[in-house]
Motif scaffolding. Structure first.
Motif, short mmCIF file in Angstrom:
data_model
loop_
_atom_site.label_atom_id
_atom_site.label_comp_id
_atom_site.label_asym_id
_atom_site.label_seq_id
_atom_site.Cartn_x
_atom_site.Cartn_y
_atom_site.Cartn_z
N UNK A 136 3.81 -1.86 -4.28
CA UNK A 136 4.41 -0.98 -3.55
C UNK A 136 3.42 0.50 -3.35
N UNK A 137 2.56 0.52 -4.28
CA UNK A 137 1.23 1.60 -4.15
C UNK A 137 0.14 0.65 -3.17
N UNK A 143 -1.80 1.22 4.34
CA UNK A 143 -1.04 1.98 6.00
C UNK A 143 -1.54 3.65 5.27
N UNK A 144 -1.99 3.89 4.30
CA UNK A 144 -2.81 4.94 4.98
C UNK A 144 -4.29 5.25 5.29
N UNK A 145 -4.29 4.01 4.93
CA UNK A 145 -5.41 4.12 5.54
C UNK A 145 -6.28 4.29 7.78
N UNK A 169 5.77 8.28 10.20
CA UNK A 169 4.35 8.87 8.87
C UNK A 169 5.02 9.26 7.74
N UNK A 170 5.68 9.71 8.09
CA UNK A 170 6.51 9.81 5.88
C UNK A 170 6.19 8.72 5.69
N UNK A 171 6.67 7.43 6.07
CA UNK A 171 6.98 6.33 5.31
C UNK A 171 5.82 5.68 4.35
N UNK A 172 5.02 5.91 4.65
CA UNK A 172 4.29 5.12 3.68
C UNK A 172 3.58 6.20 2.40
N UNK A 173 4.05 7.34 2.45
CA UNK A 173 4.04 8.67 1.92
C UNK A 173 5.24 7.91 0.37
N UNK A 179 6.66 4.24 -5.51
CA UNK A 179 5.96 3.51 -6.28
C UNK A 179 5.20 3.90 -7.93
N UNK A 180 4.83 4.82 -7.67
CA UNK A 180 4.44 5.71 -8.61
C UNK A 180 4.75 5.96 -9.69
#
Length: 258
Positions: A136-137, A143-145, A169-173, A179-180
């Motif tokens: 997941x991370x 995506x965050x790139x 925009x929220x989804x990747x965070x 995951x973390x």
């Protein structure tokens, strides 16, 4: 070996070797020919004028160009095809599962490595939990790139993002956070519902787009520039998140004793 046979095993390569640029495909071409047992006459095009003159003379658009037995074979991909080797599909619509395979493979190896270091064994329940969390991370990292590109591609099929655009925009965070927290076994009150929510919305969205509407789309799961086809793999990814959320929730509630 006869003289004629020796001549057949000789190749001439014209490639760009300039002070500010050495063509990487030229290097790969020479290497491939040598590995195929060819003696290579390596001719360098050292200026832009020489490159343009060569292209005009032979009616080609690119270099390197390979000649074998006086016959032009073509560029690097043409040379690979000449030797019966697989050639990549560079088309804009080409699809590949390679990015997903790479991410999940690395996630699995990392989980097994952590398990071996911690428990002295790779066959542990913790390794499975780490695998999902790490995957997941890593997917969130892709995506965050470029969150903007991801959110645009995400709008092609995600049902919630279509109704509330900021969700893209929220989804990747949210995915990275879930995951973390799962890797750390921390704050299950946050990670469990978060994983269940994004996994369920994702699974329903993919199922509707692919299996009900029969649309052929690319998945944004590894970023907005992805060529991964939307389908079974994307659905499985979301189902795994749901399963992991249920598993972690059951552990917190004491329904599973390890």
């Amino acid at each position: 070996m006869s003289t004629a046979q020796k001549e057949k095993r000789r190749a001439t390569v014209y490639r760009m070797v300039m002070p500010g640029h050495v063509c990487p495909y030229g290097i790969k071409t020479v290497d491939l020919l040598k590995r195929q047992g060819f003696a290579v006459e390596d001719r360098h095009l050292q200026t832009r004028e020489e490159v343009d003159a060569f292209k005009a003379q032979h009616g080609v658009k690119t270099t390197p160009q390979t000649f074998i037995g006086g016959r032009r074979i073509g560029g690097y991909d043409d040379l690979r095809a000449h030797f019966g080797k697989a050639t990549p599909d560079h088309g804009a619509d080409a699809t590949s599962y390679q990015p997903v395979v790479a991410i999940f493979s690395i996630a699995l190896l990392l989980a097994l490595a952590f398990s071996w270091y911690t428990f002295g064994s790779v066959l542990t329940i913790q390794a499975g939990e780490w695998f999902v969390g790490i995957a997941m991370v890593l997917l969130a990292l892709q995506k965050l790139q470029d969150v903007r590109s991801f959110s645009t591609m995400f709008l092609n099929y995600d049902l919630l993002a279509r109704r509330w655009v900021p969700y893209g925009y929220v989804y990747p965070f949210a995915e990275a956070l879930a995951g973390l927290l799962m890797i750390a076994h921390a704050l299950p009150i946050v990670s469990v519902p978060l994983s269940l929510f994004i996994g369920t919305v994702g699974a329903v969205s993919v199922f509707k787009a692919v299996y009900i509407e029969r649309r052929e789309l690319k998945c944004a799961c590894v970023g907005g520039n992805s060529n991964v086809p939307l389908g079974f793999v994307s659905l499985t990814e979301n189902l795994i998140m749901i399963a992991m959320g249920l598993w972690m929730g059951a552990r917190v509630l004491g329904l599973i004793q390890l």
